[in-house]
Design a protein around this motif. Structure first.
Motif, PDB file in Angstrom:
ATOM      1  N   GLY A  41     -11.155  21.827  -8.756  1.00 63.33           N
ATOM      2  CA  GLY A  41     -11.302  21.024  -9.969  1.00 63.33           C
ATOM      3  C   GLY A  41     -10.586  19.688  -9.942  1.00 63.33           C
ATOM      4  O   GLY A  41     -10.522  18.985 -10.948  1.00 63.33           O
ATOM      5  N   ALA A  42     -10.067  19.290  -8.782  1.00 64.21           N
ATOM      6  CA  ALA A  42      -9.318  18.027  -8.682  1.00 64.21           C
ATOM      7  C   ALA A  42     -10.221  16.810  -8.866  1.00 64.21           C
ATOM      8  O   ALA A  42      -9.755  15.732  -9.235  1.00 64.21           O
ATOM      9  CB  ALA A  42      -8.609  17.952  -7.330  1.00 64.21           C
ATOM     10  N   THR A  45     -15.427  16.774  -5.263  1.00 64.73           N
ATOM     11  CA  THR A  45     -16.892  16.781  -5.155  1.00 64.73           C
ATOM     12  C   THR A  45     -17.497  15.697  -6.046  1.00 64.73           C
ATOM     13  O   THR A  45     -18.447  15.016  -5.652  1.00 64.73           O
ATOM     14  CB  THR A  45     -17.445  18.177  -5.528  1.00 64.73           C
ATOM     15  OG1 THR A  45     -16.975  19.116  -4.557  1.00 64.73           O
ATOM     16  CG2 THR A  45     -18.964  18.195  -5.515  1.00 64.73           C
ATOM     17  N   GLU A 162     -15.961  20.042   1.870  1.00 66.00           N
ATOM     18  CA  GLU A 162     -15.413  21.342   2.267  1.00 66.00           C
ATOM     19  C   GLU A 162     -16.132  21.902   3.501  1.00 66.00           C
ATOM     20  O   GLU A 162     -16.744  22.975   3.439  1.00 66.00           O
ATOM     21  CB  GLU A 162     -15.545  22.366   1.123  1.00 66.00           C
ATOM     22  CG  GLU A 162     -14.911  21.945  -0.177  1.00 66.00           C
ATOM     23  CD  GLU A 162     -13.405  22.226  -0.248  1.00 66.00           C
ATOM     24  OE1 GLU A 162     -12.868  22.790   0.725  1.00 66.00           O
ATOM     25  OE2 GLU A 162     -12.801  21.862  -1.250  1.00 66.00           O
ATOM     26  N   HIS A 195      -9.415  21.917   0.716  1.00 62.09           N
ATOM     27  CA  HIS A 195      -8.245  22.535   0.094  1.00 62.09           C
ATOM     28  C   HIS A 195      -7.196  22.774   1.152  1.00 62.09           C
ATOM     29  O   HIS A 195      -6.107  23.237   0.868  1.00 62.09           O
ATOM     30  CB  HIS A 195      -8.534  23.985  -0.327  1.00 62.09           C
ATOM     31  CG  HIS A 195      -9.453  24.145  -1.429  1.00 62.09           C
ATOM     32  ND1 HIS A 195     -10.807  24.088  -1.290  1.00 62.09           N
ATOM     33  CD2 HIS A 195      -9.203  24.393  -2.727  1.00 62.09           C
ATOM     34  CE1 HIS A 195     -11.352  24.307  -2.463  1.00 62.09           C
ATOM     35  NE2 HIS A 195     -10.408  24.500  -3.346  1.00 62.09           N
TER      36      HIS A 195
END
Ligand SMILES: Nc1ncnc2c1ncn2[C@@H]1O[C@H](COP(=O)(O)OP(=O)(O)OP(=O)(O)O)[C@@H](O)[C@H]1O
Ligand SMILES: [Mg+2]
Length: 312
Positions: A41-42, A45, A162, A195
């Motif tokens: 959620g940073a 994307t 990712e 991540h």
């Protein structure tokens, strides 16, 4: 020469009270491997979607390969390759057919297409599986094929959202090798999100650490880790029942963090200080379950800036 220039980029999704991307600015050099590293959620994307023209920014500007992502979408799209976070292969087609379909969309002629397909299959070591339907591929093979598809048309900039999510350590390493080789051989600029602090550390020249829509630090992995400097000594204990403050008061301790059942102390020459720490623990009747001495990682950088772990 900059491959990407982002200025004050902001994205608010309709219905959300917050900005998913909040006044973000950064640049990526031509030929660089750059990572956006951050927790769920940073806004990683969302940033990638704006840079690849799939999403309109609320405000701010971004240029990719010299073209504005809002004003010159077609030129941006011709200059880039994307590997999405969500798998997007056609599972009913073979590896070769997936690649061929993609290369046709980019208008690559037959002869060049055939040569290029062989080339990219070789780079990701899928020559033997080229004519097998993707449905029968392992997770790592699917990801490798997506990577091959992402650069088959020789883009100037390749976005990898990712790239190794959900892969085992061994396969992840192989994908890292492919990414490094691709950058090396073809000079393609690579922007990836992850991540995985080791991924960013291992692969990237520079890393932007993202949290809650903002870039909170941006530098080479080495410089980021040097921000913390020193050694970190983590002590595992039952923190709720102990007076952990006594460690904070040790004169050689320059920083103190408590997280779950761990107390992390920053100091110079941790190797020489461990006996003194253990002595204090024993005197206070604190049972130490484990001791770990380490150099700071990017995870520590994140923890020190935000007070949280990347993987909560
Ligand atoms: N289509 C959407 N509509 C509304 N909110 C969204 C939408 N897509 C993402 N968000 C929100 O925007 C924020 C950033 O999401 P984003 O997917 O960019 O994060 P991320 O860093 O890629 O996370 P992850 O590591 O889980 O992939 C999150 O709070 C998310 O819930
Ligand atoms: Mg994401």
């Amino acid at each position: 020469m900059w491959a990407i220039e982002v200025r004050d980029l902001t994205k608010r999704y309709r219905g959300n009270g917050f900005a998913a991307v909040d006044h973000v600015s950064f640049s990526v050099k031509s030929g660089e491997i750059f990572a956006l590293l951050g927790p769920n959620g940073a806004g990683k994307t969302t940033t990638i979607k704006i840079l690849t023209t799939l999403l309109k920014p609320t405000s701010g500007t971004a240029k990719v390969a010299g073209f504005d992502v809002s004003k010159d979408k077609d030129s941006v799209r011709k200059s880039i390759g994307i590997v999405f976070q969500e798998p997007s292969l056609d599972w009913r087609l073979t590896g070769r057919e997936n690649l061929d379909f993609h290369a046709r969309i980019y208008g690559i002629g037959r002869k060049e297409r055939e040569e290029r397909i062989e080339e990219v299959l070789k780079l990701v070591e899928l020559e033997d599986k080229a004519d097998v339907v993707v449905d029968k591929y392992s997770g790592g093979m699917k990801r490798s094929l997506e990577l091959a598809r992402g650069f088959i048309h020789s883009p100037k900039v390749l976005f990898l959202d990712e790239p190794t999510l959900g892969l085992d350590t061994h396969t992840r390493r192989r994908i890292w090798d492919y990414i490094g080789e691709l950058n090396d051989k073809e000079g393609v600029t690579i922007v990836l999100t992850t991540h995985h602090m080791e991924e960013a550390d291992y692969l990237c020249e520079r890393v932007g650490i993202m949290n809650q829509g903002k870039i909170i630090a941006l530098d080479t992995p080495k410089n980021l880790k040097d921000l913390i400097g020193s050694d970190l000594v983590s002590l595992e204990m039952n923190t709720r029942d102990c007076n952990t403050d006594i460690f904070k008061k040790l004169d050689f301790v320059t920083d103190f963090r408590e997280y779950n059942d761990f107390v992390t102390l920053k100091m110079e020459r941790g190797d020489l200080r461990i006996p003194a720490i253990m002595e204090v623990a024993q005197r206070e009747g604190i049972e130490i379950k484990s001791v770990n001495l380490r150099k700071p990682s990017l995870e520590d950088v994140f923890l020190y800036i935000t007070g949280r772990r990347i993987r909560e």
